[in-house]
Enzyme design. Structure first.
Site, PDB file in Angstrom:
ATOM      1  N   LYS A  41       0.931  -1.074   0.017  1.00  0.00           N
ATOM      2  CA  LYS A  41      -0.127   0.090  -0.070  1.00  0.00           C
ATOM      3  C   LYS A  41       0.274   1.246  -0.238  1.00  0.00           C
ATOM      4  O   LYS A  41       0.864   2.499  -0.709  1.00  0.00           O
ATOM      5  CB  LYS A  41      -0.571  -0.134   1.258  1.00  0.00           C
ATOM      6  N   GLU A  52      -4.179  -4.660  -7.657  1.00  0.00           N
ATOM      7  CA  GLU A  52      -5.104  -5.343  -6.793  1.00  0.00           C
ATOM      8  C   GLU A  52      -5.233  -5.854  -5.665  1.00  0.00           C
ATOM      9  O   GLU A  52      -6.097  -5.304  -4.881  1.00  0.00           O
ATOM     10  CB  GLU A  52      -5.826  -6.280  -7.939  1.00  0.00           C
ATOM     11  N   VAL A 105      -6.270  -3.079  -2.190  1.00  0.00           N
ATOM     12  CA  VAL A 105      -7.774  -2.687  -1.658  1.00  0.00           C
ATOM     13  C   VAL A 105      -8.238  -4.077  -1.614  1.00  0.00           C
ATOM     14  O   VAL A 105      -8.095  -4.694  -2.956  1.00  0.00           O
ATOM     15  CB  VAL A 105      -8.558  -1.746  -2.075  1.00  0.00           C
ATOM     16  N   GLY A 144      -4.687 -14.438  13.652  1.00  0.00           N
ATOM     17  CA  GLY A 144      -3.545 -13.508  12.500  1.00  0.00           C
ATOM     18  C   GLY A 144      -3.621 -12.673  11.846  1.00  0.00           C
ATOM     19  O   GLY A 144      -3.802 -11.737  10.454  1.00  0.00           O
ATOM     20  N   GLU A 168      -1.682  -7.095  13.099  1.00  0.00           N
ATOM     21  CA  GLU A 168       0.022  -6.535  12.963  1.00  0.00           C
ATOM     22  C   GLU A 168      -0.091  -6.968  14.519  1.00  0.00           C
ATOM     23  O   GLU A 168      -0.295  -6.584  15.526  1.00  0.00           O
ATOM     24  CB  GLU A 168      -0.058  -5.344  12.138  1.00  0.00           C
ATOM     25  N   LYS A 178      -6.226   2.857   1.989  1.00  0.00           N
ATOM     26  CA  LYS A 178      -6.633   2.593   1.077  1.00  0.00           C
ATOM     27  C   LYS A 178      -8.159   4.100  -0.079  1.00  0.00           C
ATOM     28  O   LYS A 178      -8.030   3.607  -1.082  1.00  0.00           O
ATOM     29  CB  LYS A 178      -7.596   1.858   1.561  1.00  0.00           C
ATOM     30  N   GLY A 212      -5.847 -12.184   3.855  1.00  0.00           N
ATOM     31  CA  GLY A 212      -6.151 -14.054   3.130  1.00  0.00           C
ATOM     32  C   GLY A 212      -5.108 -14.567   2.625  1.00  0.00           C
ATOM     33  O   GLY A 212      -3.955 -13.368   1.938  1.00  0.00           O
TER      34      GLY A 212
END
Lengths: 341, 341
Positions: free
Chosen positions: A127, A151, A154, A208, A211, A226, A323
């Site tokens: 980002k 892609e 975001v 998970g 951070e 974003k 993910g």
């Protein structure tokens, strides 16, 4: 078609992408006529390996999963800087998948510029460079006849940016609004279900979804970044960090969540980007919305964004916001765009 | 680039598309380098007009709105069949926007074949030919080097089909499920709000959300046709009409709607397409779903479809399921695909 990839960053996203490259090898060949090989994997902590005939991704994945040096999986290079590798290796696409530094965008921005300057396509899930410099990088890519895709920055693999680019391009976008931070949405969902803020944060961490330092998520920095990406992608307007009005979810309590529930409402961290006469207005903050509102049904780590346009009213896309494989898929989808350029 | 269009059908969709062509003329030129002219408009009831230098769309819209013959807007042709026009005129793209005959797909299928056989691109919003013959027509288009697009046949301009084609192509789709008939969803929403079935149908009719004969909508035929389209688009499998398990909403009462509400649930007409070991299973029918389910928040004439995949979990797209300009936008978006072919 043959495409040689140089991958920077072999954390969760890099490994998710590598898994997909293996799993989809046949699909890419048969359906898209595409043969991909990875000629280099460069990491900060686990070394760099290079093989211009193509690395063995399964071996690299095994070494990474076991926390071992990548040298176990291919010819290691030492004492060569990443910039030198980007300048000298033979590759078609840089996949820049390293961790985000949202304040400086470095060193990823320099890596991306180096590849674009050589006319190489670039895919990134980082980002930092995109939020801070998308317009500039896009211009450089255009000048050099290269493709720049992002892609995964975001909504992970959920194709929001491609939807805007490919399918809403002839429309005038007025507003973009939604839930773009899965961690906060997970925490708020769990508070609605009865947990305290601290319990919910702790659980999100264990699962998970956060951070080690959750500040970027819970204080809205991630959502703000974003919006900075979307502002450039949809409106061509670069916002400075301080131009995004930003509030996080740290002041919300279990009591707030329960009170909202008793009124048939729910708290969500909503990100809004709107084209006005004065430019683009951007804000991130908790909002209490009706249970009947489409965004109320977006629960857990799912993300959803509504795009308001001139002739197509509102279009909403919802899907995973995080993910490994999901973000890896964003990279794969971007790779197909590079191949078809 | 110059594109000459032949339009068949100048009802609500055709006029919505014409309005968009006028409104977006500059955008198409400046952003896509595309100059479009309409060389013929062919209708069943209001005649046909042809001008190879380009018709005046504003005049055609005015005549159509006033229920007058198109001859007021340009040179009329008489005693020439549509097939002859398709065979002899100079055009690049056929926009087949006439009303759906879901049983035979005619005469639209013959028109589309005629254009494809000449190597002309075809865009259609007509569910008949696509539900019944998509695979065959796509094959013909491929053979002749032409593009066939049909975004407007499902969810009007909401780019579900392009999402599947462009952004989920490397994934394996397992299930497609959602609300694809806006009229039924409107009726069910109003029943939930207290109207009887008959009152809701009557109101939907008055609001222009139903055909004169609402059977196709309320008995699930329209949703079934959309599943037949999606089955071919996503799985390459052609289903016969009788292979879609189909129940409508005609047996639902206000009492059912209210009872669902008291249980925290809501009735929706759900269309489901699933890949199984035995092929593709398709069904349309009313289902009672939890208020917390994402589809529960889809109200009125909005449509929403969730696509379940192997590596990206579930992606949902929601947006208008009908509307003149909205479906017109589907045609415009398809036109850009033809231009970039």
């Amino acid at each position: 078609m043959e495409l040689k990839l140089l991958i920077i960053g072999f954390g969760r996203v890099g490994r998710g992408f590598a898994e997909l490259l293996i799993a989809k090898r046949k699909t890419l060949q048969q359906q898209f006529g595409l043969n991909c090989s990875v000629v280099a994997i460069v990491t900060r902590r686990s070394g760099a390996i290079v093989d211009e005939r193509g690395l063995d991704l399964s071996k690299a994945l095994k070494a990474a999963r076991n926390g071992r040096s990548l040298a176990e999986a291919g010819p290691a290079v030492k004492n060569v800087s990443t910039i030198d590798l980007l300048s000298n290796l033979d590759y078609d696409v840089l996949a820049e998948l390293s961790a985000t530094d949202i304040e400086t965008g470095e060193p990823a921005t320099s890596f991306i510029k180096q590849a674009l300057n050589r006319g190489r396509h670039v895919i990134t899930t980082n980002k930092g460079p995109v939020a801070l410099h998308l317009n500039e990088l896009q211009k450089l890519a255009g000048l050099k006849g290269a493709v720049l895709r992002y892609e995964g920055t975001v909504m992970s693999g959920t194709p929001l940016l491609n939807l805007i680019r490919n399918n809403l391009a002839a429309l005038s976008i007025r507003k973009i609004r939604g839930i773009v931070n899965g961690s906060c949405n997970y925490i708020l969902t769990r508070m609605e279900e009865g947990l305290s803020y601290d319990q919910a944060v702790e659980e999100a961490g264990r699962s998970g979804y956060l951070e080690a330092d959750p500040t970027a998520d819970v204080e809205g920095w991630d959502a703000a970044a974003k919006l900075m990406i979307l502002s450039q992608a949809a409106f061509g307007v670069r916002l400075k960090t301080e131009e995004v009005e930003r509030r996080g979810i740290t002041n919300l309590t279990r009591k707030d969540a329960q009170q909202a529930k008793s009124k048939g409402k729910v708290w969500k961290l909503i990100a809004t980007l709107e084209k006005t006469e004065n430019g683009v207005e951007a804000k991130v903050g908790p909002e209490m919305i009706d249970l009947s509102h489409p965004l109320a049904a977006v629960r857990g780590v799912t993300n959803a964004v509504t795009i308001s346009t001139d002739y197509l009213q509102d279009v909403t896309i919802a899907g995973p916001g995080a993910g490994n494989c999901e973000t890896g898929y964003a990279v794969l989808n971007d790779l197909l765009a590079c191949a078809h350029f």
